[in-house]
Design a protein around this motif. Structure first.
Motif, PDB file in Angstrom:
ATOM      1  N   UNK A 105       0.797  -1.221   0.000  1.00  0.00           N
ATOM      2  CA  UNK A 105       0.000   0.000   0.000  1.00  0.00           C
ATOM      3  C   UNK A 105       0.835   1.279   0.000  1.00  0.00           C
ATOM      4  N   UNK A 106       2.060   1.223   0.519  1.00  0.00           N
ATOM      5  CA  UNK A 106       2.819   2.473   0.582  1.00  0.00           C
ATOM      6  C   UNK A 106       3.955   2.538  -0.434  1.00  0.00           C
ATOM      7  N   UNK A 107       4.561   1.403  -0.786  1.00  0.00           N
ATOM      8  CA  UNK A 107       5.703   1.462  -1.708  1.00  0.00           C
ATOM      9  C   UNK A 107       5.326   1.136  -3.149  1.00  0.00           C
ATOM     10  N   UNK A 108       4.465   0.146  -3.350  1.00  0.00           N
ATOM     11  CA  UNK A 108       4.126  -0.261  -4.721  1.00  0.00           C
ATOM     12  C   UNK A 108       3.543   0.895  -5.539  1.00  0.00           C
ATOM     13  N   UNK A 109       2.593   1.672  -4.992  1.00  0.00           N
ATOM     14  CA  UNK A 109       2.109   2.809  -5.792  1.00  0.00           C
ATOM     15  C   UNK A 109       3.230   3.793  -6.130  1.00  0.00           C
ATOM     16  N   UNK A 110       4.179   3.954  -5.175  1.00  0.00           N
ATOM     17  CA  UNK A 110       5.280   4.901  -5.401  1.00  0.00           C
ATOM     18  C   UNK A 110       6.192   4.436  -6.540  1.00  0.00           C
ATOM     19  N   UNK A 111       6.346   3.105  -6.676  1.00  0.00           N
ATOM     20  CA  UNK A 111       7.195   2.580  -7.756  1.00  0.00           C
ATOM     21  C   UNK A 111       6.606   2.989  -9.105  1.00  0.00           C
ATOM     22  N   UNK A 112       5.300   2.791  -9.270  1.00  0.00           N
ATOM     23  CA  UNK A 112       4.661   3.129 -10.550  1.00  0.00           C
ATOM     24  C   UNK A 112       4.677   4.644 -10.797  1.00  0.00           C
ATOM     25  N   UNK A 113       4.422   5.396  -9.731  1.00  0.00           N
ATOM     26  CA  UNK A 113       4.411   6.860  -9.884  1.00  0.00           C
ATOM     27  C   UNK A 113       5.821   7.369 -10.214  1.00  0.00           C
ATOM     28  N   UNK A 114       6.828   6.733  -9.590  1.00  0.00           N
ATOM     29  CA  UNK A 114       8.198   7.214  -9.810  1.00  0.00           C
ATOM     30  C   UNK A 114       8.647   7.011 -11.259  1.00  0.00           C
ATOM     31  N   UNK A 115       8.102   5.968 -11.928  1.00  0.00           N
ATOM     32  CA  UNK A 115       8.463   5.751 -13.337  1.00  0.00           C
ATOM     33  C   UNK A 115       7.979   6.940 -14.181  1.00  0.00           C
ATOM     34  N   UNK A 116       6.772   7.375 -13.881  1.00  0.00           N
ATOM     35  CA  UNK A 116       6.242   8.524 -14.636  1.00  0.00           C
ATOM     36  C   UNK A 116       6.985   9.812 -14.275  1.00  0.00           C
ATOM     37  N   UNK A 118       9.954  10.070 -13.334  1.00  0.00           N
ATOM     38  CA  UNK A 118      11.353  10.042 -13.791  1.00  0.00           C
ATOM     39  C   UNK A 118      11.492  10.773 -15.140  1.00  0.00           C
ATOM     40  N   UNK A 119      10.425  10.725 -15.952  1.00  0.00           N
ATOM     41  CA  UNK A 119      10.477  11.424 -17.245  1.00  0.00           C
ATOM     42  C   UNK A 119      10.453  12.943 -17.045  1.00  0.00           C
ATOM     43  N   UNK A 120       9.814  13.352 -15.928  1.00  0.00           N
ATOM     44  CA  UNK A 120       9.780  14.772 -15.594  1.00  0.00           C
ATOM     45  C   UNK A 120      11.193  15.275 -15.251  1.00  0.00           C
ATOM     46  N   UNK A 121      12.013  14.319 -14.790  1.00  0.00           N
ATOM     47  CA  UNK A 121      13.396  14.669 -14.428  1.00  0.00           C
ATOM     48  C   UNK A 121      14.359  14.312 -15.562  1.00  0.00           C
ATOM     49  N   UNK A 122      13.803  14.064 -16.757  1.00  0.00           N
ATOM     50  CA  UNK A 122      14.585  13.788 -17.975  1.00  0.00           C
ATOM     51  C   UNK A 122      15.437  12.525 -17.878  1.00  0.00           C
ATOM     52  N   UNK A 123      14.992  11.555 -17.094  1.00  0.00           N
ATOM     53  CA  UNK A 123      15.723  10.283 -17.014  1.00  0.00           C
ATOM     54  C   UNK A 123      15.432   9.492 -18.296  1.00  0.00           C
ATOM     55  N   UNK A 124      16.476   8.982 -18.986  1.00  0.00           N
ATOM     56  CA  UNK A 124      16.234   8.224 -20.219  1.00  0.00           C
ATOM     57  C   UNK A 124      15.358   6.993 -19.957  1.00  0.00           C
ATOM     58  N   UNK A 125      14.668   6.532 -21.011  1.00  0.00           N
ATOM     59  CA  UNK A 125      13.722   5.427 -20.861  1.00  0.00           C
ATOM     60  C   UNK A 125      14.409   4.160 -20.311  1.00  0.00           C
ATOM     61  N   UNK A 126      15.614   3.830 -20.839  1.00  0.00           N
ATOM     62  CA  UNK A 126      16.331   2.626 -20.368  1.00  0.00           C
ATOM     63  C   UNK A 126      16.639   2.719 -18.870  1.00  0.00           C
ATOM     64  N   UNK A 127      17.055   3.917 -18.467  1.00  0.00           N
ATOM     65  CA  UNK A 127      17.378   4.118 -17.036  1.00  0.00           C
ATOM     66  C   UNK A 127      16.118   4.028 -16.179  1.00  0.00           C
ATOM     67  N   UNK A 128      14.980   4.476 -16.738  1.00  0.00           N
ATOM     68  CA  UNK A 128      13.718   4.411 -15.987  1.00  0.00           C
ATOM     69  C   UNK A 128      13.321   2.952 -15.729  1.00  0.00           C
ATOM     70  N   UNK A 129      13.632   2.097 -16.715  1.00  0.00           N
ATOM     71  CA  UNK A 129      13.335   0.668 -16.515  1.00  0.00           C
ATOM     72  C   UNK A 129      14.188   0.092 -15.393  1.00  0.00           C
ATOM     73  N   UNK A 130      15.472   0.490 -15.395  1.00  0.00           N
ATOM     74  CA  UNK A 130      16.379   0.030 -14.326  1.00  0.00           C
ATOM     75  C   UNK A 130      15.910   0.588 -12.976  1.00  0.00           C
ATOM     76  N   UNK A 131      15.429   1.831 -13.009  1.00  0.00           N
ATOM     77  CA  UNK A 131      14.891   2.447 -11.783  1.00  0.00           C
ATOM     78  C   UNK A 131      13.775   1.569 -11.208  1.00  0.00           C
ATOM     79  N   UNK A 132      12.881   1.123 -12.103  1.00  0.00           N
ATOM     80  CA  UNK A 132      11.763   0.286 -11.646  1.00  0.00           C
ATOM     81  C   UNK A 132      12.287  -1.011 -11.019  1.00  0.00           C
ATOM     82  N   UNK A 133      13.279  -1.628 -11.674  1.00  0.00           N
ATOM     83  CA  UNK A 133      13.830  -2.891 -11.132  1.00  0.00           C
ATOM     84  C   UNK A 133      14.466  -2.654  -9.761  1.00  0.00           C
ATOM     85  N   UNK A 134      15.267  -1.584  -9.658  1.00  0.00           N
ATOM     86  CA  UNK A 134      15.945  -1.325  -8.369  1.00  0.00           C
ATOM     87  C   UNK A 134      14.923  -1.024  -7.267  1.00  0.00           C
TER      88      UNK A 134
END
Lengths: 219, 186
Positions: A105-116, A118-134
């Motif tokens: 309830x507290x971390x899983x929603x944040x993982x999905x939100x952080x992927x979106x 991350x684009x606001x912070x100009x993180x490249x798409x490949x790095x965003x995928x790694x972000x999700x895994x980490x």
């Protein structure tokens, strides 16, 4: 048959859903923090992309601090913990379920939100995928350390717990950030492997530590 | 059912229970009495397995124990219905839940969140749990607190019912109750 563990899962889930602040609080806090960084650092794309991994991981760590107090503290205060101790059921499994529900309830929603975000912070798409895994590997570690801090400070406030959690979470935070920063290199797999190993060994050690800490309050 | 031999318990290095010896047989109702701070609640917590750092010997012939403490173990943010349906100590069928809530005048409050209830109503919810649980040993800490006269009579009858079913009951109370087999004074 709906047994003890399934009822624990259901009961905790309903408590989170009935108290929106417990899962909306971290999300709102995360979004506010993420929006403040570009204001503070300016809108330079390269600079933000370089800092994005750290910004997201630190924001997630801070947002997580808001929810750790809910894991065991309420059960201790309202007497539910007494009933669990009299049940004769596996406390390890019970604590695992409680930490999982907190993560869900507290971390899983944040993982999905952080992927979106991350684009606001100009993180490249490949790095965003790694972000999700980490984050999938790292946030359960944050939840378990949070649970441990919560178990150690059942009678005290969230500030004491937070000051315990932050230093303990630093290795996961550093590994997560290093993995994202090296998304183009082979070192990436090394950091991901270390983070996965950290998670694997944390599960038995940290949950057993949580139970030890809880029992200290019943002596 | 229970045999306690040379039980010692200290809290913050102060002795609370000293060399306590007693026995509780099946179908016995024990009224545990004592002044505030004499260790009544602590003794119930020790017998239920919540507190383990005591000295002495406790022999329990069952692990099917129901414990009702000062803190009722209810979730304020859930409804009365959810609190009852998600209690692990029993699997409440719709009919038995209807019956139990009817006995305690809780039917109209079943969809209410617990935080909106009075202390007495919350106590009744926890006593519905007592009513629905089938255990061999019931440890009840102040079960009559916050209840009106009708509620007290209801609980006394429930305790006698449990005794007739072969269960042992130990309860604490500052008032006199003529339902107990004997009194144990701390």
């Amino acid at each position: 048959m709906r047994n003890f563990y399934f009822k624990t899962f259901q009961r905790d889930s309903r408590v989170y859903l009935s108290r929106s602040s417990s899962f909306l609080g971290p999300i709102v806090f995360f979004l506010i923090t993420i929006t403040l960084y570009p204001i503070a650092f300016g809108s330079d794309e390269e600079q933000l992309a370089e800092l994005a991994a750290g910004i997201i991981w630190i924001s997630i760590l801070l947002a997580n601090l808001l929810s750790h107090q809910f894991i065991f503290n309420e059960d201790y205060k309202d007497g539910s913990l007494d009933l669990v101790l009299t049940s004769g059921k596996s406390l390890f499994l019970w604590a695992s379920i409680k930490i999982f529900v907190n993560w869900y309830f507290s971390s899983l929603p944040l993982i999905f939100i952080s992927i979106f975000t991350s684009f606001m912070l100009y993180l490249p798409f490949d790095a965003a995928l790694i972000l999700a895994i980490t984050l999938f590997l790292g946030t359960p570690i944050l939840s378990m350390f949070g649970a441990l801090a919560g178990a150690l400070t059942l009678e005290r406030g969230n500030i004491v717990g937070s000051s315990i959690v932050i230093p303990l979470c630093l290795p996961a935070l550093i590994l997560g950030i290093l993995a994202i920063q090296s998304y183009k290199n082979e070192e990436l797999f090394f950091y991901i492997f270390l983070l996965a190993a950290f998670l694997f060994f944390s599960i038995p050690i940290l949950i057993a530590s949580c139970l030890g800490a809880i029992k200290l309050h019943f002596e | 059912m229970i045999k306690v031999e040379h039980l010692f318990y200290s809290f913050n290095d102060l002795p609370l229970l000293e060399d306590l010896n007693f026995e509780v047989k099946s179908s016995e109702i024990i009224h545990l009495k004592g002044v505030n701070g004499s260790g009544k609640s602590t003794l119930l917590k020790i017998l239920s397995g919540i507190l383990n750092n005591f000295q002495g010997k406790i022999l329990l012939s069952t692990d099917n124990v129901f414990f009702l403490g000062h803190n009722l173990g209810l979730k304020d943010s859930l409804t009365v219905n959810d609190n009852l349906l998600l209690d692990y100590r029993f699997n409440a069928e719709a009919e038995s839940l209807d019956e139990a809530c009817n006995i305690f005048d809780l039917n109209s409050l079943r969809d209410s969140k617990l935080f909106s209830l009075s202390q007495g109503q919350k106590k009744k919810v926890s006593l519905v749990q007592f009513f629905l649980s089938k255990c061999d040993l019931f440890l009840l800490d102040e079960p009559f607190a916050n209840l009106d006269k009708k509620g007290i009579e209801l609980i006394e009858n429930m305790i006698i019912d449990r005794q007739n079913q072969g269960a042992s009951i130990i309860f604490t109370s500052h008032e006199e109750h003529n339902i107990s087999s004997r009194e144990l004074i701390l």
